[in-house]
Design an enzyme around this catalytic site. Structure first.
Site, mmCIF file in Angstrom:
data_model
loop_
_atom_site.group_PDB
_atom_site.id
_atom_site.type_symbol
_atom_site.label_atom_id
_atom_site.label_comp_id
_atom_site.label_asym_id
_atom_site.label_seq_id
_atom_site.Cartn_x
_atom_site.Cartn_y
_atom_site.Cartn_z
ATOM 1 N N GLU A 83 -28.660 -22.093 60.578
ATOM 2 C CA GLU A 83 -27.660 -22.017 61.646
ATOM 3 C C GLU A 83 -28.607 -22.793 63.401
ATOM 4 O OE1 GLU A 83 -28.478 -17.739 63.086
ATOM 5 O OE2 GLU A 83 -26.746 -18.303 64.436
ATOM 6 N N GLU A 125 -28.564 -10.826 58.847
ATOM 7 C CA GLU A 125 -29.554 -11.636 60.287
ATOM 8 C C GLU A 125 -30.419 -10.909 60.251
ATOM 9 O OE1 GLU A 125 -27.081 -12.771 63.287
ATOM 10 O OE2 GLU A 125 -27.740 -10.731 64.195
ATOM 11 N N ASP A 179 -19.841 -12.629 64.417
ATOM 12 C CA ASP A 179 -21.394 -12.706 64.577
ATOM 13 C C ASP A 179 -21.772 -10.957 64.809
ATOM 14 O OD1 ASP A 179 -23.968 -13.260 64.928
ATOM 15 O OD2 ASP A 179 -24.147 -15.265 66.334
HETATM 16 P P1 C2E Z 1 -28.155 -14.610 67.026
HETATM 17 O O1 C2E Z 1 -26.567 -15.199 67.009
HETATM 18 O O2 C2E Z 1 -27.356 -13.567 66.728
HETATM 19 O O3 C2E Z 1 -28.893 -15.358 66.012
HETATM 20 C C1 C2E Z 1 -30.399 -15.083 65.447
HETATM 21 C C2 C2E Z 1 -31.003 -14.590 66.461
HETATM 22 O O4 C2E Z 1 -32.372 -13.903 65.733
HETATM 23 C C3 C2E Z 1 -31.970 -15.754 66.749
HETATM 24 O O5 C2E Z 1 -32.615 -16.029 67.995
HETATM 25 C C4 C2E Z 1 -33.037 -15.912 65.784
HETATM 26 O O6 C2E Z 1 -34.583 -16.558 65.896
HETATM 27 C C5 C2E Z 1 -33.081 -14.230 66.108
HETATM 28 N N1 C2E Z 1 -34.352 -14.083 64.023
HETATM 29 C C6 C2E Z 1 -33.882 -14.644 62.706
HETATM 30 N N2 C2E Z 1 -34.588 -14.386 62.197
HETATM 31 C C7 C2E Z 1 -35.300 -12.757 62.901
HETATM 32 C C8 C2E Z 1 -36.075 -12.009 61.883
HETATM 33 O O7 C2E Z 1 -36.194 -11.617 60.881
HETATM 34 N N3 C2E Z 1 -36.743 -11.249 63.209
HETATM 35 C C9 C2E Z 1 -36.225 -11.394 64.416
HETATM 36 N N4 C2E Z 1 -36.673 -10.210 65.439
HETATM 37 N N5 C2E Z 1 -35.242 -11.780 64.727
HETATM 38 C C10 C2E Z 1 -34.393 -13.034 63.933
HETATM 39 P P2 C2E Z 1 -33.105 -16.810 69.478
HETATM 40 O O8 C2E Z 1 -33.080 -17.941 68.648
HETATM 41 O O9 C2E Z 1 -33.761 -16.075 70.491
HETATM 42 O O10 C2E Z 1 -31.183 -16.460 69.820
HETATM 43 C C11 C2E Z 1 -30.944 -15.261 70.395
HETATM 44 C C12 C2E Z 1 -29.145 -15.628 70.681
HETATM 45 O O11 C2E Z 1 -29.312 -16.419 71.899
HETATM 46 C C13 C2E Z 1 -28.403 -16.129 69.697
HETATM 47 O O12 C2E Z 1 -28.911 -14.704 68.436
HETATM 48 C C14 C2E Z 1 -27.179 -16.112 70.429
HETATM 49 O O13 C2E Z 1 -26.121 -14.805 70.083
HETATM 50 C C15 C2E Z 1 -27.760 -17.397 71.571
HETATM 51 N N6 C2E Z 1 -27.699 -17.838 71.279
HETATM 52 C C16 C2E Z 1 -28.776 -19.692 71.065
HETATM 53 N N7 C2E Z 1 -28.586 -20.529 70.700
HETATM 54 C C17 C2E Z 1 -27.450 -20.370 70.962
HETATM 55 C C18 C2E Z 1 -26.357 -21.570 71.349
HETATM 56 O O14 C2E Z 1 -26.182 -22.194 70.986
HETATM 57 N N8 C2E Z 1 -24.788 -21.337 71.878
HETATM 58 C C19 C2E Z 1 -24.924 -20.196 72.234
HETATM 59 N N9 C2E Z 1 -23.520 -19.939 72.353
HETATM 60 N N10 C2E Z 1 -25.632 -19.047 71.932
HETATM 61 C C20 C2E Z 1 -26.532 -19.317 71.561
HETATM 62 CA CA CA Z 2 -25.423 -16.388 65.773
HETATM 63 CA CA CA Z 3 -26.087 -12.356 65.314
HETATM 64 CA CA CA Z 4 -27.385 -11.842 68.354
#
Ligand code: C2E
Ligand code: CA
Ligand code: CA
Ligand code: CA
Length: 274
Positions: free
Chosen positions: A58, A231, A174
């Site tokens: 991802e 996830e 998602d």
């Molecule tokens: P998401 O799409 O639900 O991504 C999963 C989030 O959970 C990511 O946070 C990831 O780092 C985190 N995660 C993965 N495994 C674990 C785990 O085992 N434990 C915990 N506590 N967290 C975990 P991240 O990278 O901070 O991203 C947060 C949200 O920001 C994403 O949720 C998504 O909604 C948004 N996002 C990130 N990058 C993009 C992007 O390029 N475009 C868009 N539109 N949204 C993005």
């Molecule tokens: Ca996602």
């Molecule tokens: Ca997600």
């Molecule tokens: Ca999310």
């Protein structure tokens, strides 16, 4: 004072000005970060639930704000959405990660898409262009969307989904299980994959109801013949329960945090040992 243009009049708090000021400054800084290509992408492993083999990645956006340090996407993505910056930011992430995918044959790639990008009439054209430019087969790419958009813009969503399907790209729902998804609309949109929200995964172990809810959520997706990724998997126990519940793919810190492309290269050469 008027509250953020939302049409409600509220009592005046000096703190609100401060928050607005911070937000405006963030939006300005984000705009220049996008223009200067300072939005980077990290990659999180997704594994097969039976073999723990790396099957997908991802892409997640990162912003290291000059003079301040990293800002969470939970903060800057909503700002990008309300400041008209999400189209460019989203395309930058898509372009960087598709280019990266050319050096990872055999892997699939998930990219998050904001509702704002779906609204841009040029979006599907840009997506098609990126596939042409990189030579990536569209079926290797999954666009992840949350349900809010599909519920609020069912008509438009169907049209855009239709066009994306013609291109051949896959669509995942998602954060499934965190909202209000009804069976009716899950069926009507025919998602290619559903991702169980990490809040549901991490509630495992907090009473017997949690596992029942998780099993019911996965079962709902599977009754529609939609494969399920979980996830936020952090423990062996969660991984076992999720596999038994019927998730074919797992993602979470247990298997790897979001990391650089170089770290993914290393992982491909030396498969993870658990
Ligand atoms: P998401 O799409 O639900 O991504 C999963 C989030 O959970 C990511 O946070 C990831 O780092 C985190 N995660 C993965 N495994 C674990 C785990 O085992 N434990 C915990 N506590 N967290 C975990 P991240 O990278 O901070 O991203 C947060 C949200 O920001 C994403 O949720 C998504 O909604 C948004 N996002 C990130 N990058 C993009 C992007 O390029 N475009 C868009 N539109 N949204 C993005
Ligand atoms: Ca996602
Ligand atoms: Ca997600
Ligand atoms: Ca999310």
């Amino acid at each position: 004072s008027k509250d953020g243009g939302r049409g409600r009049w509220t009592a005046y708090h000096p703190q609100m000005d401060e928050e607005r000021e911070t937000r405006n400054q963030l939006a300005l800084d984000l705009r220049s970060a996008i223009e200067n290509d300072e939005i980077t992408v990290v990659y999180q492993p997704v594994v097969d639930s039976a073999t723990f083999e790396l099957v997908s990645i991802e892409a997640l956006a990162r912003w290291n704000r000059r003079g301040h340090g990293p800002v969470s996407p939970e903060i800057f993505i909503p700002i990008a959405e309300t400041s008209g910056l999400i189209d460019r930011l989203g395309l930058s992430v898509l372009s960087q990660s598709l280019t990266q995918l050319t050096s990872w044959p055999g892997l699939k790639l998930s990219v998050n898409i904001s509702p704002g990008q779906f609204r841009d009439p040029a979006f599907t054209g840009h997506v098609a262009d990126l596939f042409r430019r990189t030579g990536i087969e569209p079926h290797r790419v999954v666009l992840e969307m949350t349900e809010t958009y599909f519920i609020q813009n069912a008509e438009r969503a169907r049209t855009v989904l239709e066009r994306l399907r013609k291109i051949g790209v896959q669509i995942a729902l998602d954060d499934f299980g965190a909202g209000f998804s009804s069976v009716g609309y899950l069926r009507q949109f025919g998602f290619d994959r559903m991702k169980i929200d990490k809040s549901l995964v991490q509630s495992l172990g907090q009473g017997h109801k949690a596992i029942e809810m998780l099993q019911a959520t996965v079962a709902l997706a599977r009754s529609l013949d939609v494969p399920v990724t979980a996830e936020g998997v952090e423990t062996d126990q969660q991984a076992v329960n999720l596999r038994l519940a019927g998730c074919d793919q797992l993602q979470g810190y247990l298997f790897g945090r979001p990391c650089s492309a170089a770290d993914i290269d290393a992982l491909r050469l030396r498969p993870m040992e658990l």
